[in-house]
Design a protein around this motif. Structure first.
Motif, PDB file in Angstrom:
ATOM      1  N   SER A 281     -87.595 -37.134  88.582  1.00  0.00           N
ATOM      2  CA  SER A 281     -87.455 -35.706  88.835  1.00  0.00           C
ATOM      3  C   SER A 281     -88.555 -35.214  89.767  1.00  0.00           C
ATOM      4  O   SER A 281     -89.632 -35.805  89.857  1.00  0.00           O
ATOM      5  N   ALA A 282     -88.271 -34.115  90.444  1.00  0.00           N
ATOM      6  CA  ALA A 282     -89.228 -33.525  91.369  1.00  0.00           C
ATOM      7  C   ALA A 282     -90.405 -32.971  90.580  1.00  0.00           C
ATOM      8  O   ALA A 282     -90.231 -32.455  89.472  1.00  0.00           O
ATOM      9  N   PRO A 283     -91.618 -33.073  91.129  1.00  0.00           N
ATOM     10  CA  PRO A 283     -92.775 -32.529  90.421  1.00  0.00           C
ATOM     11  C   PRO A 283     -92.684 -31.008  90.338  1.00  0.00           C
ATOM     12  O   PRO A 283     -92.169 -30.352  91.241  1.00  0.00           O
ATOM     13  N   VAL A 284     -93.161 -30.466  89.241  1.00  0.00           N
ATOM     14  CA  VAL A 284     -93.193 -29.022  89.072  1.00  0.00           C
ATOM     15  C   VAL A 284     -94.426 -28.488  89.783  1.00  0.00           C
ATOM     16  O   VAL A 284     -95.533 -28.995  89.600  1.00  0.00           O
ATOM     17  N   LEU A 285     -94.218 -27.483  90.631  1.00  0.00           N
ATOM     18  CA  LEU A 285     -95.321 -26.896  91.379  1.00  0.00           C
ATOM     19  C   LEU A 285     -95.604 -25.487  90.876  1.00  0.00           C
ATOM     20  O   LEU A 285     -94.692 -24.661  90.787  1.00  0.00           O
ATOM     21  N   GLY A 286     -96.868 -25.223  90.578  1.00  0.00           N
ATOM     22  CA  GLY A 286     -97.273 -23.871  90.238  1.00  0.00           C
ATOM     23  C   GLY A 286     -97.380 -23.052  91.516  1.00  0.00           C
ATOM     24  O   GLY A 286     -97.340 -23.601  92.632  1.00  0.00           O
ATOM     25  N   PRO A 287     -97.529 -21.742  91.385  1.00  0.00           N
ATOM     26  CA  PRO A 287     -97.597 -20.875  92.575  1.00  0.00           C
ATOM     27  C   PRO A 287     -98.728 -21.238  93.535  1.00  0.00           C
ATOM     28  O   PRO A 287     -98.520 -21.276  94.750  1.00  0.00           O
ATOM     29  N   LEU A 288     -99.919 -21.540  93.007  1.00  0.00           N
ATOM     30  CA  LEU A 288    -101.031 -21.898  93.892  1.00  0.00           C
ATOM     31  C   LEU A 288    -100.785 -23.268  94.526  1.00  0.00           C
ATOM     32  O   LEU A 288    -101.067 -23.469  95.710  1.00  0.00           O
ATOM     33  N   GLU A 289    -100.235 -24.208  93.765  1.00  0.00           N
ATOM     34  CA  GLU A 289     -99.919 -25.523  94.326  1.00  0.00           C
ATOM     35  C   GLU A 289     -98.933 -25.384  95.479  1.00  0.00           C
ATOM     36  O   GLU A 289     -99.112 -26.010  96.531  1.00  0.00           O
ATOM     37  N   LEU A 290     -97.911 -24.565  95.298  1.00  0.00           N
ATOM     38  CA  LEU A 290     -96.929 -24.361  96.360  1.00  0.00           C
ATOM     39  C   LEU A 290     -97.585 -23.716  97.580  1.00  0.00           C
ATOM     40  O   LEU A 290     -97.365 -24.149  98.710  1.00  0.00           O
TER      41      LEU A 290
ATOM     42  N   ASP B 185     -87.195 -28.885  98.081  1.00  0.00           N
ATOM     43  CA  ASP B 185     -86.647 -28.545  96.764  1.00  0.00           C
ATOM     44  C   ASP B 185     -87.071 -27.139  96.346  1.00  0.00           C
ATOM     45  O   ASP B 185     -86.265 -26.374  95.826  1.00  0.00           O
ATOM     46  N   ALA B 186     -88.333 -26.788  96.573  1.00  0.00           N
ATOM     47  CA  ALA B 186     -88.834 -25.456  96.203  1.00  0.00           C
ATOM     48  C   ALA B 186     -88.105 -24.372  96.993  1.00  0.00           C
ATOM     49  O   ALA B 186     -87.751 -23.323  96.440  1.00  0.00           O
TER      50      ALA B 186
END
Length: 111
Positions: free
Chosen positions: A2-11, A90-91
């Motif tokens: 699965s795609a890694p989950v990105l937090g807002p700052l990570e994105l 993906d995001a």
């Protein structure tokens, strides 16, 4: 996988690295993210996020030769990996899907 989950700052940091290209080093990333979000992130927060993105395999880094000025320091530069590019796509897809059908004024004020 699965795609890694990105937090807002990570994105925001991953997008800054993509946008800055060859100029993606810590302070430049911090400046870009802070300017675009309107929040003055600390250098530590940005470097911690870059490290987390690297651990997830979304960016890679290397150290440059010292800058060609007296007392010049080496820089740690970053680039988006293929997995990072997929995570950005993906995001974008998920955000577009979530926003689909919502007009420009999602919560109008009562008349």
């Amino acid at each position: 996988m699965s795609a890694p989950v990105l937090g807002p700052l990570e994105l925001a940091v991953l997008l800054a690295v993509a946008r800055l290209g060859d100029d993606a080093y810590g302070l430049a990333v911090r400046g870009d993210v802070s300017e675009r979000t309107g929040h003055d992130y600390s250098v530590g927060a940005v470097y911690t996020t870059l490290q987390r993105l690297e651990e997830k395999g979304l960016v890679s880094s290397w150290t440059t030769a010292p800058q060609p000025v007296r007392g010049g320091r080496a820089r740690r530069k970053f680039q988006v990996t293929a997995a990072g590019a997929r995570a950005l796509r993906d995001a974008r897809r998920v955000a577009a899907s979530v926003w689909a059908g919502v007009g420009p004024n999602p919560h109008p004020e009562p008349a």
